[in-house]
Design a protein around this motif. Structure first.
Motif, PDB file in Angstrom:
ATOM      1  N   GLU A  50       0.824  -1.207   0.000  1.00 25.10           N
ATOM      2  CA  GLU A  50       0.000   0.000   0.000  1.00 25.10           C
ATOM      3  C   GLU A  50       0.862   1.262   0.000  1.00 25.10           C
ATOM      4  OE1 GLU A  50      -2.705   1.371   3.464  1.00 25.10           O
ATOM      5  OE2 GLU A  50      -3.916   0.028   2.216  1.00 25.10           O
ATOM      6  N   TYR A  97       0.998   4.428  -2.813  1.00 26.73           N
ATOM      7  CA  TYR A  97       0.783   5.836  -2.478  1.00 26.73           C
ATOM      8  C   TYR A  97       2.010   6.683  -2.804  1.00 26.73           C
ATOM      9  CZ  TYR A  97      -3.319   4.035  -0.049  1.00 26.73           C
ATOM     10  OH  TYR A  97      -4.501   3.422   0.249  1.00 26.73           O
ATOM     11  N   SER A 143      -6.989   4.218   4.647  1.00 29.55           N
ATOM     12  CA  SER A 143      -6.422   3.116   3.873  1.00 29.55           C
ATOM     13  C   SER A 143      -6.574   1.815   4.659  1.00 29.55           C
ATOM     14  CB  SER A 143      -4.949   3.387   3.566  1.00 29.55           C
ATOM     15  OG  SER A 143      -4.193   3.393   4.747  1.00 29.55           O
ATOM     16  N   LEU A 169      -7.157   8.839   3.626  1.00 28.30           N
ATOM     17  CA  LEU A 169      -6.859   8.871   2.192  1.00 28.30           C
ATOM     18  C   LEU A 169      -6.772  10.296   1.653  1.00 28.30           C
ATOM     19  CD1 LEU A 169      -8.902   5.873   0.778  1.00 28.30           C
ATOM     20  CD2 LEU A 169      -6.434   6.097   1.008  1.00 28.30           C
ATOM     21  N   VAL A 229      -3.301  11.142   0.810  1.00 29.46           N
ATOM     22  CA  VAL A 229      -2.832  10.572  -0.452  1.00 29.46           C
ATOM     23  C   VAL A 229      -3.318  11.443  -1.610  1.00 29.46           C
ATOM     24  CG1 VAL A 229      -2.926   8.569  -1.979  1.00 29.46           C
ATOM     25  CG2 VAL A 229      -2.825   8.244   0.503  1.00 29.46           C
TER      26      VAL A 229
END
Length: 154
Positions: A43, A47, A118, A125, A128
């Protein structure tokens, strides 16, 4: 000011890329050497790639390294080339403003408002998605700067 922004972007992009490489190396090491794959590295690398891609696009835009089709430009006179470049810079500013700044800001706002996080790292998020309006501001700044420089060099 433009050179200072370029230097800051170069530093941030180098740091993000180095972090992404270390992250992927840790993922491979934890999977194959420790037989216990790390849960967050996949993950995190996604990102980081989003941030590197969007900030890298802003940096490339500022350096004039973006993709261009020069077939039409070769057939134009110098005055027409200048007009074409001015129009291109305006289109870039409008796109950056509408899609990246306004659209990205709405996405960030909605993500924070809904409390989206996330799955593995449990970070909001919105952080991000913050790469969208930030890169939009940088692209718009660079394009407006180029537009003004084209007008001055008349």
């Amino acid at each position: 000011m433009r050179t200072k922004i370029d230097q800051i972007l170069e530093y941030i992009l180098s740091l993000l890329l180095a972090l992404m490489v270390l992250n992927v190396l840790w993922q491979v090491a934890s999977r194959y050497l420790l037989n216990d794959p790390s849960a967050f590295t996949d993950e995190l690398s996604r990102y980081l790639l989003i941030w590197v891609g969007l900030l890298g696009a802003a940096y490339a835009s500022g350096k004039g390294m973006h993709v261009a089709i020069e077939l039409l430009e070769r057939a134009l006179s110098e005055k027409q080339k200048r007009i074409q470049k001015l129009c291109i810079q305006l289109v870039i500013v409008v796109f950056a403003f509408l899609v990246l700044i306004i659209g990205g800001s709405r996405l960030v706002h909605i993500s924070f408002e809904l409390g989206q996080t996330s799955s593995a790292m449990q970070i909001p998020l919105g952080y991000v998605y913050l790469a969208l309006p930030l890169s939009g501001f940088l692209i718009a700044y660079y394009s407006l700067s180029d537009f003004v420089n084209l007008l001055k060099n008349n």
